[in-house]
Write an enzyme that holds these catalytic residues in place. Structure first.
Site, short mmCIF file in Angstrom:
data_model
loop_
_atom_site.label_atom_id
_atom_site.label_comp_id
_atom_site.label_asym_id
_atom_site.label_seq_id
_atom_site.Cartn_x
_atom_site.Cartn_y
_atom_site.Cartn_z
N ASP A 162 0.47 3.62 2.25
CA ASP A 162 0.15 4.19 3.55
C ASP A 162 -0.97 5.22 3.37
O ASP A 162 -1.97 4.88 2.76
CB ASP A 162 1.42 4.75 4.21
CG ASP A 162 1.26 4.88 5.72
OD1 ASP A 162 0.64 3.98 6.32
OD2 ASP A 162 1.72 5.87 6.29
N ASP A 172 0.86 -1.20 0.00
CA ASP A 172 0.00 0.00 0.00
C ASP A 172 0.89 1.23 0.00
O ASP A 172 2.08 1.15 0.21
CB ASP A 172 -0.87 0.02 1.27
CG ASP A 172 -0.04 -0.13 2.53
OD1 ASP A 172 0.13 -1.27 2.99
OD2 ASP A 172 0.51 0.87 3.03
N1 ADE Z 1 2.22 -2.97 6.98
C1 ADE Z 1 1.73 -2.95 5.73
N2 ADE Z 1 1.36 -1.69 5.38
C2 ADE Z 1 1.65 -0.89 6.44
C3 ADE Z 1 1.51 0.49 6.69
N3 ADE Z 1 1.02 1.32 5.79
N4 ADE Z 1 1.91 0.96 7.91
C4 ADE Z 1 2.43 0.12 8.83
N5 ADE Z 1 2.58 -1.19 8.64
C5 ADE Z 1 2.20 -1.71 7.46
#
Ligand code: ADE
Length: 288
Positions: free
Chosen positions: A227, A225
């Site tokens: 975030d 992703d």
């Molecule tokens: N693990 C996978 N995506 C994450 C994110 N955006 N923030 C923290 N841990 C994660």
């Protein structure tokens, strides 16, 4: 009926994260229930046997599921001291860890892999993060938190799979946050100004404990992703993380298999026995 003991040391360990709770393509030789002074590990340790490509001899590999076999442990609940102590107890001196991570950089797209070379600790000091306490005064170097020599092998293996859909970034700084909540948008933007490449909740204290135990440790991160800093992509959610992990599990398994293949070669015996780390722990026992 799988044996519950295994004779002989096991030098190579794999800690599987979200989406990599098993390594089904390997021959299961034993399942060990190891207890430690730090409690019970996240999962039983499965000993897998892998034929060395150079000699044909079966090479044992210890596999541990970080979040438990059924993913019941949140990142802040993972008993990292027990996990590292249990692996070290059966002889593991080289760990390939695997974890999902959010991307903090435009060029690191979901499903890309990152083999980071640096880490910034944003855990809150609530997870037990050291073996050295109660009169054991000891400091380990941690300027380079991941093992350069193991990292080199991992990067080479990742690049060898580029034609098969694996995209690999050779370097990067992973921000490790406490969780289980994801970051705020302000935090996400702050981490980008710090030079963060990716973010997760699992790489610490695991890497610190491995360093204390003189284990050569390298993590492989899979981006799932952007975030919440990215204005044209949806904010991170559990569904998004799991969706990308599942969709890319074949590549993750391929990557791990290539690394295990390479590390099982006779020429890497000194590396997987961490000969190059001998004496890194600077012990002094407190006298008062
Ligand atoms: N693990 C996978 N995506 C994450 C994110 N955006 N923030 C923290 N841990 C994660």
């Amino acid at each position: 009926n799988i044996p519950t003991s295994y004779s002989g040391p096991v030098h190579i360990g794999v800690i599987g994260g979200t989406g990599l709770e098993h390594l089904p393509d390997f021959n299961k030789a034993a399942v060990l229930n190891v207890d430690t002074p730090y409690g019970t590990p996240s999962s039983p340790i499965t000993i897998l046997e892998h034929p060395s490509p150079s000699t044909g001899k079966p090479i044992p590999i210890a596999f541990l599921a970080r979040h438990g076999p059924h993913h019941a442990l949140a990142p802040h609940e993972v008993p990292s001291r027990a996990n590292i102590a249990a692996l070290r107890h059966i002889g593991v001196r080289c760990i390939i860890a695997f974890s999902a991570a959010g991307s903090l950089a435009e060029e690191v797209k979901p499903r890309d892999f990152v083999v980071p070379d640096q880490v910034i600790d944003r855990t809150k000091g609530v997870r037990p993060w050291t073996f050295f306490e109660d009169g054991v005064v000891c400091h380990v170097p941690f300027a380079d938190p991941f093992d350069g020599k193991v990292g080199e092998v991992v990067r080479k293996c990742g690049h060898s799979l580029e034609g098969e859909g694996v995209v690999l970034h050779d370097k990067g700084t992973v921000i490790v946050m406490e969780g289980p909540q994801f970051s705020t948008r302000a935090e996400s933007n702050l981490y980008r100004t710090w030079g963060g490449t990716v973010i997760n909740m699992s790489t610490l204290p695991e890497a610190k404990l491995a360093a204390e135990a003189e284990i050569a440790y390298q993590v492989i991160l899979m981006s799932t992703d952007y975030d919440c800093w990215h204005d044209t992509n949806e904010d991170v959610s559990v569904e998004m993380v799991m969706g990308h992990m599942r969709a890319n599990a074949v590549n993750a398994r391929r990557f791990i298999a290539a690394v295990l293949d390479e590390l099982s070669k006779e020429e890497h015996i000194d590396l997987v026995e961490a000969k190059h780390l001998a004496g890194q722990r600077k012990f002094g026992v407190s006298t008062y």
